[in-house]
Design an enzyme around this catalytic site. Structure first.
Site, PDB file in Angstrom:
ATOM      1  N   LEU A  29       4.918 -13.006  -1.242  1.00  0.00           N
ATOM      2  CA  LEU A  29       5.811 -12.873  -2.389  1.00  0.00           C
ATOM      3  C   LEU A  29       6.885 -13.969  -2.430  1.00  0.00           C
ATOM      4  O   LEU A  29       7.246 -14.452  -3.506  1.00  0.00           O
ATOM      5  CB  LEU A  29       6.476 -11.485  -2.344  1.00  0.00           C
ATOM      6  CG  LEU A  29       7.187 -11.033  -3.602  1.00  0.00           C
ATOM      7  CD1 LEU A  29       6.235 -10.995  -4.788  1.00  0.00           C
ATOM      8  CD2 LEU A  29       7.789  -9.640  -3.410  1.00  0.00           C
ATOM      9  N   ARG A  65       9.733 -19.218   9.850  1.00  0.00           N
ATOM     10  CA  ARG A  65       9.708 -19.780  11.200  1.00  0.00           C
ATOM     11  C   ARG A  65       8.763 -20.969  11.320  1.00  0.00           C
ATOM     12  O   ARG A  65       9.085 -21.963  11.963  1.00  0.00           O
ATOM     13  CB  ARG A  65       9.276 -18.699  12.214  1.00  0.00           C
ATOM     14  CG  ARG A  65      10.311 -17.626  12.428  1.00  0.00           C
ATOM     15  CD  ARG A  65       9.686 -16.442  13.117  1.00  0.00           C
ATOM     16  NE  ARG A  65       8.554 -15.920  12.328  1.00  0.00           N
ATOM     17  CZ  ARG A  65       7.848 -14.846  12.646  1.00  0.00           C
ATOM     18  NH1 ARG A  65       8.138 -14.185  13.750  1.00  0.00           N
ATOM     19  NH2 ARG A  65       6.863 -14.431  11.885  1.00  0.00           N
ATOM     20  N   SER A 118      13.132  -4.365   0.259  1.00  0.00           N
ATOM     21  CA  SER A 118      12.899  -3.241   1.152  1.00  0.00           C
ATOM     22  C   SER A 118      11.443  -2.809   0.957  1.00  0.00           C
ATOM     23  O   SER A 118      10.558  -3.665   0.854  1.00  0.00           O
ATOM     24  CB  SER A 118      13.907  -2.135   0.830  1.00  0.00           C
ATOM     25  OG  SER A 118      13.670  -0.985   1.587  1.00  0.00           O
ATOM     26  N   TYR A 165       8.164   0.012  11.112  1.00  0.00           N
ATOM     27  CA  TYR A 165       8.564  -0.729   9.910  1.00  0.00           C
ATOM     28  C   TYR A 165       9.537   0.037   9.001  1.00  0.00           C
ATOM     29  O   TYR A 165      10.614  -0.468   8.665  1.00  0.00           O
ATOM     30  CB  TYR A 165       7.263  -1.056   9.173  1.00  0.00           C
ATOM     31  CG  TYR A 165       7.343  -1.652   7.804  1.00  0.00           C
ATOM     32  CD1 TYR A 165       7.705  -2.981   7.622  1.00  0.00           C
ATOM     33  CD2 TYR A 165       6.991  -0.901   6.670  1.00  0.00           C
ATOM     34  CE1 TYR A 165       7.713  -3.534   6.349  1.00  0.00           C
ATOM     35  CE2 TYR A 165       6.998  -1.454   5.409  1.00  0.00           C
ATOM     36  CZ  TYR A 165       7.354  -2.772   5.251  1.00  0.00           C
ATOM     37  OH  TYR A 165       7.357  -3.326   4.005  1.00  0.00           O
ATOM     38  N   LYS A 181      13.350  -0.776   7.070  1.00  0.00           N
ATOM     39  CA  LYS A 181      13.507  -0.904   5.616  1.00  0.00           C
ATOM     40  C   LYS A 181      14.528   0.120   5.100  1.00  0.00           C
ATOM     41  O   LYS A 181      15.207  -0.111   4.101  1.00  0.00           O
ATOM     42  CB  LYS A 181      12.153  -0.716   4.925  1.00  0.00           C
ATOM     43  CG  LYS A 181      11.174  -1.865   5.172  1.00  0.00           C
ATOM     44  CD  LYS A 181      11.695  -3.184   4.622  1.00  0.00           C
ATOM     45  CE  LYS A 181      10.616  -4.260   4.575  1.00  0.00           C
ATOM     46  NZ  LYS A 181      11.130  -5.567   4.128  1.00  0.00           N
ATOM     47  N   SER A 196      -1.054  -9.953  -0.241  1.00  0.00           N
ATOM     48  CA  SER A 196      -0.382 -11.100   0.365  1.00  0.00           C
ATOM     49  C   SER A 196      -1.047 -11.354   1.708  1.00  0.00           C
ATOM     50  O   SER A 196      -1.843 -10.534   2.166  1.00  0.00           O
ATOM     51  CB  SER A 196       1.107 -10.801   0.582  1.00  0.00           C
ATOM     52  OG  SER A 196       1.232  -9.839   1.624  1.00  0.00           O
TER      53      SER A 196
HETATM   54  N1  NDP Z   1       2.783  -6.658   0.772  1.00  0.00           N
HETATM   55  C1  NDP Z   1       3.153  -5.415   0.594  1.00  0.00           C
HETATM   56  O1  NDP Z   1       2.325  -4.561   0.316  1.00  0.00           O
HETATM   57  C2  NDP Z   1       4.595  -5.024   0.673  1.00  0.00           C
HETATM   58  C3  NDP Z   1       5.574  -5.884   1.168  1.00  0.00           C
HETATM   59  N2  NDP Z   1       6.888  -5.489   1.208  1.00  0.00           N
HETATM   60  C4  NDP Z   1       7.933  -6.398   1.682  1.00  0.00           C
HETATM   61  O2  NDP Z   1       8.050  -7.503   0.791  1.00  0.00           O
HETATM   62  C5  NDP Z   1       8.365  -8.692   1.502  1.00  0.00           C
HETATM   63  C6  NDP Z   1       7.311  -9.764   1.249  1.00  0.00           C
HETATM   64  O3  NDP Z   1       6.065  -9.266   1.646  1.00  0.00           O
HETATM   65  P1  NDP Z   1       4.758 -10.162   1.866  1.00  0.00           P
HETATM   66  O4  NDP Z   1       4.726 -11.221   0.857  1.00  0.00           O
HETATM   67  O5  NDP Z   1       3.631  -9.219   2.013  1.00  0.00           O
HETATM   68  O6  NDP Z   1       5.071 -10.807   3.300  1.00  0.00           O
HETATM   69  P2  NDP Z   1       4.179 -11.698   4.266  1.00  0.00           P
HETATM   70  O7  NDP Z   1       3.983 -10.937   5.524  1.00  0.00           O
HETATM   71  O8  NDP Z   1       2.963 -12.235   3.593  1.00  0.00           O
HETATM   72  O9  NDP Z   1       5.175 -12.932   4.577  1.00  0.00           O
HETATM   73  C7  NDP Z   1       6.306 -12.742   5.346  1.00  0.00           C
HETATM   74  C8  NDP Z   1       7.140 -13.995   5.390  1.00  0.00           C
HETATM   75  O10 NDP Z   1       8.278 -13.785   6.226  1.00  0.00           O
HETATM   76  C9  NDP Z   1       8.421 -14.873   7.137  1.00  0.00           C
HETATM   77  N3  NDP Z   1       9.107 -14.409   8.349  1.00  0.00           N
HETATM   78  C10 NDP Z   1       8.725 -13.420   9.179  1.00  0.00           C
HETATM   79  N4  NDP Z   1       9.580 -13.300  10.190  1.00  0.00           N
HETATM   80  C11 NDP Z   1      10.538 -14.234  10.016  1.00  0.00           C
HETATM   81  C12 NDP Z   1      11.695 -14.617  10.753  1.00  0.00           C
HETATM   82  N5  NDP Z   1      12.026 -14.005  11.895  1.00  0.00           N
HETATM   83  N6  NDP Z   1      12.449 -15.636  10.292  1.00  0.00           N
HETATM   84  C13 NDP Z   1      12.096 -16.268   9.157  1.00  0.00           C
HETATM   85  N7  NDP Z   1      11.026 -15.945   8.404  1.00  0.00           N
HETATM   86  C14 NDP Z   1      10.248 -14.937   8.832  1.00  0.00           C
HETATM   87  C15 NDP Z   1       6.975 -15.348   7.349  1.00  0.00           C
HETATM   88  O11 NDP Z   1       6.850 -16.684   7.742  1.00  0.00           O
HETATM   89  P3  NDP Z   1       6.789 -17.178   9.302  1.00  0.00           P
HETATM   90  O12 NDP Z   1       5.681 -16.433   9.950  1.00  0.00           O
HETATM   91  O13 NDP Z   1       6.547 -18.651   9.185  1.00  0.00           O
HETATM   92  O14 NDP Z   1       8.109 -16.889   9.893  1.00  0.00           O
HETATM   93  C16 NDP Z   1       6.426 -15.201   5.938  1.00  0.00           C
HETATM   94  O15 NDP Z   1       6.764 -16.323   5.172  1.00  0.00           O
HETATM   95  C17 NDP Z   1       8.456  -8.278   2.975  1.00  0.00           C
HETATM   96  O16 NDP Z   1       9.790  -8.009   3.286  1.00  0.00           O
HETATM   97  C18 NDP Z   1       7.622  -6.999   3.040  1.00  0.00           C
HETATM   98  O17 NDP Z   1       8.030  -6.152   4.078  1.00  0.00           O
HETATM   99  C19 NDP Z   1       7.276  -4.252   0.784  1.00  0.00           C
HETATM  100  C20 NDP Z   1       6.360  -3.377   0.287  1.00  0.00           C
HETATM  101  C21 NDP Z   1       4.955  -3.701   0.164  1.00  0.00           C
HETATM  102  C1  VSD Z   2       5.093  14.557  -5.348  1.00  0.00           C
HETATM  103  C2  VSD Z   2       4.820  13.602  -4.331  1.00  0.00           C
HETATM  104  C3  VSD Z   2       3.973  12.434  -4.745  1.00  0.00           C
HETATM  105  C4  VSD Z   2       3.850  11.461  -3.641  1.00  0.00           C
HETATM  106  C5  VSD Z   2       2.833  10.390  -3.833  1.00  0.00           C
HETATM  107  C6  VSD Z   2       2.617   9.677  -2.553  1.00  0.00           C
HETATM  108  C7  VSD Z   2       2.188   8.267  -2.673  1.00  0.00           C
HETATM  109  C8  VSD Z   2       2.678   7.447  -1.529  1.00  0.00           C
HETATM  110  C9  VSD Z   2       2.620   5.995  -1.791  1.00  0.00           C
HETATM  111  C10 VSD Z   2       3.384   5.212  -0.781  1.00  0.00           C
HETATM  112  C11 VSD Z   2       3.228   3.751  -0.943  1.00  0.00           C
HETATM  113  C12 VSD Z   2       3.761   2.997   0.210  1.00  0.00           C
HETATM  114  C13 VSD Z   2       3.564   1.531   0.090  1.00  0.00           C
HETATM  115  C14 VSD Z   2       4.028   0.832   1.322  1.00  0.00           C
HETATM  116  C15 VSD Z   2       4.019  -0.648   1.170  1.00  0.00           C
HETATM  117  C16 VSD Z   2       4.502  -1.340   2.374  1.00  0.00           C
HETATM  118  O1  VSD Z   2       5.657  -1.448   2.595  1.00  0.00           O
HETATM  119  C17 VSD Z   2       3.483  -1.897   3.283  1.00  0.00           C
HETATM  120  N1  VSD Z   2       2.461  -2.579   2.586  1.00  0.00           N
HETATM  121  C18 VSD Z   2       4.069  -2.741   4.350  1.00  0.00           C
HETATM  122  O2  VSD Z   2       4.107  -4.090   4.063  1.00  0.00           O
END
Ligand code: NDP
Ligand code: VSD
Length: 320
Positions: free
Chosen positions: A19, A41, A166, A180, A184, A213
């Site tokens: 993202l 990193r 988050s 995790y 968050k 991602s």
């Molecule tokens: N994908 C999903 O389904 C969901 C994601 N999120 C959150 O959204 C955000 C983006 O997600 P997503 O795109 O999947 O993430 P990715 O895991 O694909 O990418 C994570 C990024 O964070 C960097 N990173 C990790 N640790 C460090 C550190 N210590 N210092 C600096 N950079 C760091 C990584 O680069 P490097 O390794 O080079 O450090 C990388 O660029 C995250 O916070 C994730 O928790 C929330 C809900 C759902």
């Molecule tokens: C009445 C009650 C209804 C409840 C419905 C329940 C559905 C739950 C959906 C939870 C989705 C969690 C996504 C986590 C994404 C995330 O953070 C990870 N991908 C880590 O990166």
């Protein structure tokens, strides 16, 4: 404080992939003046990301430069350049301090910051290593905490838009996310306090559901089946879609942002002493109260039953 892409200096943590990278692309492609600094990193990943974004723009004939562009945030800085990277482990406070000194030196203190760095290792609690546990807090909480603190010190009076990522798991913690979700949730708590203390800041918090991602692909490998089952209703959406949803919500003035309907519902069920600025917030609140009374007890009872059944089946598999 209005959210606009143009005429900004934007710092994107976790900008090398997923993202964060999607946002870097968006700013680069949709603005003319905005300067972008991506931090993570791995220098190799950052360089690849910058080259890829730059090359795509060149192929679309938006940029003329064919030669090697300097992307690293280091002297001498090319005045024409708008996309920079800086390798930094943001979970280390001293490194973040250094980053901000560099930003100050180049007069690139951000006007917007997107804290996208994060990631999860979904496993059952007993299967996690000590290192996994440390990383959970370091990558998801400390990266954001350190950056927010340095920003707060750097920007005492000017306006700043801080956008923190988050997760829905902060509002609904469940089996498989012990490494995790607590980190968050810590972010959610920090956001509430920063909103009260940093009066010159706009602090937005995004609670995404699943989106595709590099990180998501990796977490699917270790994710227990039961975790996949519970989060089934939050099907992974494309990364670009998640990015556009967040940008649109921020432009509409929302500060508690979700990326799918399940997220909206779960946010509604999360009552408590925090103010929410979310889409259809009045309806969300009413819906949340109703669901809390009518659905949640049965849903949770169903969940516990299912989890117990899953453990029983798993244990019997182990015995044979
Ligand atoms: N994908 C999903 O389904 C969901 C994601 N999120 C959150 O959204 C955000 C983006 O997600 P997503 O795109 O999947 O993430 P990715 O895991 O694909 O990418 C994570 C990024 O964070 C960097 N990173 C990790 N640790 C460090 C550190 N210590 N210092 C600096 N950079 C760091 C990584 O680069 P490097 O390794 O080079 O450090 C990388 O660029 C995250 O916070 C994730 O928790 C929330 C809900 C759902
Ligand atoms: C009445 C009650 C209804 C409840 C419905 C329940 C559905 C739950 C959906 C939870 C989705 C969690 C996504 C986590 C994404 C995330 O953070 C990870 N991908 C880590 O990166």
């Amino acid at each position: 404080m209005k959210y606009t892409l143009e005429d900004q200096i934007v710092l994107i943590t976790g900008g090398s992939q997923g993202l964060g990278k999607e946002f870097a692309k968006k700013y680069y492609n949709e603005t003319e003046n905005t300067k972008i600094i991506v931090v993570s990193r791995s220098e190799a990943k950052l360089l690849d990301t910058c080259n890829e974004i730059r090359l795509a723009a060149h192929l679309r004939k938006e940029t003329s430069d064919e030669g090697q562009v300097q992307h690293k945030l280091a002297a001498p800085l090319d005045p024409e350049q708008r996309l920079f990277y800086y390798p930094c482990d943001l979970s280390c406070y001293e490194s973040v301090e250094k980053l901000f000194n560099v930003l100050r030196d180049f007069e690139l203190l951000p006007t917007q910051t997107l804290c996208c760095a994060g990631g999860s290792v979904p496993k059952l609690f007993r299967e996690l290593s000590g290192q996994d546990l440390n990383q959970g807090m370091d990558i998801n909480y400390k990266t954001t905490l350190n950056v927010a603190h340095q920003l707060a010190l750097a920007e005492q009076t000017r306006e700043h838009h801080l956008i923190i990522f988050s997760s829905v798991t902060a509002l609904y913690p469940f089996i498989g996310y012990s490494q995790y979700a607590p980190a968050k949730t810590a972010i959610k708590s920090l956001v509430a306090i920063l909103r009260q203390e940093l009066t010159n800041f706009r602090v937005s918090c995004v609670y995404p559901g699943n989106f595709e991602s590099e990180g998501f692909t990796l977490e699917q490998v270790t994710k227990p089946k039961i975790t996949k089952l519970i989060e089934g209703p939050s099907d992974a959406i494309p990364c670009k879609e998640a990015c556009d949803i967040v940008a649109t919500a921020l432009a509409r003035g929302q500060d508690d942002v979700f990326t799918d309907f399940v997220g909206w519902m779960i946010m509604g069920m999360d009552l408590g002493l925090t103010i929410k600025k979310s889409r259809f917030v009045a309806l969300q609140w009413l819906f949340g109260i109703l669901l809390n009374i009518v659905v949640v007890p049965f849903y949770l009872a169903g969940c516990s039953w299912y989890i117990r059944k899953w453990f029983r089946e798993n244990d019997s598999k182990k015995d044979t």
